[in-house]
Scaffold this motif. Structure first.
Motif, PDB file in Angstrom:
ATOM      1  N   PRO A  57      -9.923  -6.422   6.881  1.00  0.00           N
ATOM      2  CA  PRO A  57     -10.444  -5.106   7.290  1.00  0.00           C
ATOM      3  C   PRO A  57     -11.602  -4.593   6.437  1.00  0.00           C
ATOM      4  O   PRO A  57     -12.439  -3.832   6.931  1.00  0.00           O
ATOM      5  CB  PRO A  57      -9.216  -4.192   7.158  1.00  0.00           C
ATOM      6  CG  PRO A  57      -8.056  -5.105   7.319  1.00  0.00           C
ATOM      7  CD  PRO A  57      -8.469  -6.376   6.646  1.00  0.00           C
ATOM      8  N   THR A  58     -11.654  -4.996   5.166  1.00  0.00           N
ATOM      9  CA  THR A  58     -12.722  -4.506   4.293  1.00  0.00           C
ATOM     10  C   THR A  58     -13.960  -5.388   4.337  1.00  0.00           C
ATOM     11  O   THR A  58     -15.002  -5.023   3.809  1.00  0.00           O
ATOM     12  CB  THR A  58     -12.229  -4.419   2.832  1.00  0.00           C
ATOM     13  OG1 THR A  58     -11.948  -5.741   2.348  1.00  0.00           O
ATOM     14  CG2 THR A  58     -10.980  -3.565   2.749  1.00  0.00           C
ATOM     15  N   PHE A  59     -13.824  -6.561   4.969  1.00  0.00           N
ATOM     16  CA  PHE A  59     -14.928  -7.520   5.016  1.00  0.00           C
ATOM     17  C   PHE A  59     -15.667  -7.309   6.342  1.00  0.00           C
ATOM     18  O   PHE A  59     -15.446  -8.000   7.327  1.00  0.00           O
ATOM     19  CB  PHE A  59     -14.368  -8.942   4.932  1.00  0.00           C
ATOM     20  CG  PHE A  59     -15.326  -9.947   4.388  1.00  0.00           C
ATOM     21  CD1 PHE A  59     -15.237 -10.369   3.071  1.00  0.00           C
ATOM     22  CD2 PHE A  59     -16.322 -10.494   5.176  1.00  0.00           C
ATOM     23  CE1 PHE A  59     -16.111 -11.320   2.566  1.00  0.00           C
ATOM     24  CE2 PHE A  59     -17.198 -11.431   4.680  1.00  0.00           C
ATOM     25  CZ  PHE A  59     -17.096 -11.851   3.371  1.00  0.00           C
ATOM     26  N   THR A  60     -16.556  -6.317   6.377  1.00  0.00           N
ATOM     27  CA  THR A  60     -17.183  -5.888   7.623  1.00  0.00           C
ATOM     28  C   THR A  60     -18.210  -6.896   8.128  1.00  0.00           C
ATOM     29  O   THR A  60     -18.693  -7.758   7.390  1.00  0.00           O
ATOM     30  CB  THR A  60     -17.867  -4.535   7.421  1.00  0.00           C
ATOM     31  OG1 THR A  60     -18.959  -4.697   6.500  1.00  0.00           O
ATOM     32  CG2 THR A  60     -16.893  -3.485   6.890  1.00  0.00           C
ATOM     33  N   GLU A  61     -18.554  -6.768   9.392  1.00  0.00           N
ATOM     34  CA  GLU A  61     -19.561  -7.641   9.998  1.00  0.00           C
ATOM     35  C   GLU A  61     -20.907  -7.482   9.304  1.00  0.00           C
ATOM     36  O   GLU A  61     -21.643  -8.454   9.104  1.00  0.00           O
ATOM     37  CB  GLU A  61     -19.688  -7.321  11.486  1.00  0.00           C
ATOM     38  CG  GLU A  61     -20.710  -8.165  12.234  1.00  0.00           C
ATOM     39  CD  GLU A  61     -20.329  -9.631  12.333  1.00  0.00           C
ATOM     40  OE1 GLU A  61     -21.214 -10.457  12.613  1.00  0.00           O
ATOM     41  OE2 GLU A  61     -19.139  -9.950  12.122  1.00  0.00           O
ATOM     42  N   ASP A  62     -21.227  -6.255   8.926  1.00  0.00           N
ATOM     43  CA  ASP A  62     -22.500  -6.010   8.246  1.00  0.00           C
ATOM     44  C   ASP A  62     -22.543  -6.737   6.905  1.00  0.00           C
ATOM     45  O   ASP A  62     -23.554  -7.377   6.572  1.00  0.00           O
ATOM     46  CB  ASP A  62     -22.679  -4.505   8.036  1.00  0.00           C
ATOM     47  CG  ASP A  62     -24.004  -4.176   7.367  1.00  0.00           C
ATOM     48  OD1 ASP A  62     -25.052  -4.547   7.911  1.00  0.00           O
ATOM     49  OD2 ASP A  62     -23.980  -3.556   6.278  1.00  0.00           O
ATOM     50  N   LEU A  63     -21.454  -6.665   6.126  1.00  0.00           N
ATOM     51  CA  LEU A  63     -21.401  -7.381   4.854  1.00  0.00           C
ATOM     52  C   LEU A  63     -21.526  -8.889   5.073  1.00  0.00           C
ATOM     53  O   LEU A  63     -22.242  -9.576   4.344  1.00  0.00           O
ATOM     54  CB  LEU A  63     -20.085  -7.071   4.134  1.00  0.00           C
ATOM     55  CG  LEU A  63     -19.984  -5.769   3.347  1.00  0.00           C
ATOM     56  CD1 LEU A  63     -18.577  -5.615   2.785  1.00  0.00           C
ATOM     57  CD2 LEU A  63     -21.009  -5.733   2.220  1.00  0.00           C
ATOM     58  N   TYR A  64     -20.813  -9.396   6.072  1.00  0.00           N
ATOM     59  CA  TYR A  64     -20.839 -10.830   6.368  1.00  0.00           C
ATOM     60  C   TYR A  64     -22.261 -11.298   6.691  1.00  0.00           C
ATOM     61  O   TYR A  64     -22.736 -12.299   6.141  1.00  0.00           O
ATOM     62  CB  TYR A  64     -19.900 -11.116   7.535  1.00  0.00           C
ATOM     63  CG  TYR A  64     -19.961 -12.520   8.058  1.00  0.00           C
ATOM     64  CD1 TYR A  64     -19.452 -13.594   7.330  1.00  0.00           C
ATOM     65  CD2 TYR A  64     -20.524 -12.785   9.312  1.00  0.00           C
ATOM     66  CE1 TYR A  64     -19.511 -14.880   7.825  1.00  0.00           C
ATOM     67  CE2 TYR A  64     -20.582 -14.066   9.811  1.00  0.00           C
ATOM     68  CZ  TYR A  64     -20.071 -15.114   9.067  1.00  0.00           C
ATOM     69  OH  TYR A  64     -20.131 -16.397   9.569  1.00  0.00           O
TER      70      TYR A  64
END
Length: 265
Positions: free
Chosen positions: A11-18
């Motif tokens: 949940p904390t590993f967002t698409e934007d971060l990825y």
């Protein structure tokens, strides 16, 4: 020797971060990461490639000067010139945990002087404890099989098994060997805290045992570090606190990588 452990919380590993993280690795690495069918595997693969880059950044290496290669068996190592002393590192991951062990690679070429393995202590739901252990019968020594006898309670037996297995994995990974190594040649007496290879204690090794509880699940791991040929082999038992062990979340590591690896210096 140090270990960085990264917990993966989707949940904390967002698409934007990825997507921002993918821009921090080379094109070949990015392509391999995108091939993973499951997003969690891709995210773990991304973290595994960012950790050694963050390590080099700590040592003052500019992002555009970092370089890596792999042995014939696929073990990655650092080829960045001018690092003194050289850095040896190795990675492992299982379920929700990614770990990187690293140390000065003086005694042996950096590609071959350290190995790490970590595994969650559990058995597949489809297997009984006995059937699970029996699956690995040929890769365990008679002493190890005895330490996993039916008289041992399942919870303790599973812990013992995964200590044995991560020891075998860490040692062979440190050697830089592939999957063809016969694991029955490596014996870990988890009670006596003794490692034997082909019936003898190997000279020059230091083994660190560690445990991690993540999201209520127990993980065990081993770091195998080659020091000197005349060093008396030592198995360091699990201790707490571990000054050589640092924990991070995947989101925190990715945010740090985005901040630090986009800098030119």
């Amino acid at each position: 020797m140090q270990v960085w452990a990264v917990s993966y919380d989707p949940p904390t590993f967002t698409e934007d971060l990825y997507q921002k993280g993918l821009l921090l690795v080379d094109e070949a690495s990015s392509t391999r990461i995108k091939r993973f069918y499951r997003r969690e595997d891709a995210c773990r693969g991304l973290i595994a490639r960012l950790l050694p880059r963050l390590l080099l950044k700590e040592r003052g290496v500019a992002s555009n000067m970092m370089s890596f290669a792999a042995t014939e068996f696929g073990k990655p190592y650092i080829t960045t010139p001018g690092i003194n002393p050289p850095i040896a590192y190795n990675l492992s991951h299982d379920n929700g945990l990614i770990v990187m062990a690293f140390a000065n690679g003086k005694a042996h070429p950096p590609a071959y002087s350290i190995g790490v393995d970590v595994m969650k202590v559990h058995r597949p739901r489809r297997d009984s404890y006995r059937s699970f252990v029996d699956t690995f019968h040929e890769q365990l020594t008679p002493l190890e099989q005895n330490l996993l006898s039916p008289e041992v309670p399942e919870s303790e037996g599973l812990r013992r098994f995964f200590w044995m297995w991560t020891m075998k994995e860490a040692y062979t990974k440190a050697l830089g060997l592939g999957l063809g190594f016969d694991f029955s040649r490596v014996e870990f007496d988890v009670i006596g805290n003794i490692v034997r290879v082909d019936g003898q204690e190997p000279k020059g090794w230091k083994f660190h045992r560690f445990e991690v509880t993540e999201a209520g699940e127990l993980y065990v791991g081993v770091v195998a570090e080659f020091l000197e040929d005349d060093f008396e082999t030592l198995v360091v038992p699990e201790t707490d606190p571990k000054p050589w062990f640092k924990s991070f979340t995947a989101a925190a590591i990715l945010e740090r990588a985005i901040q630090e690896l986009t800098q030119s210096g």
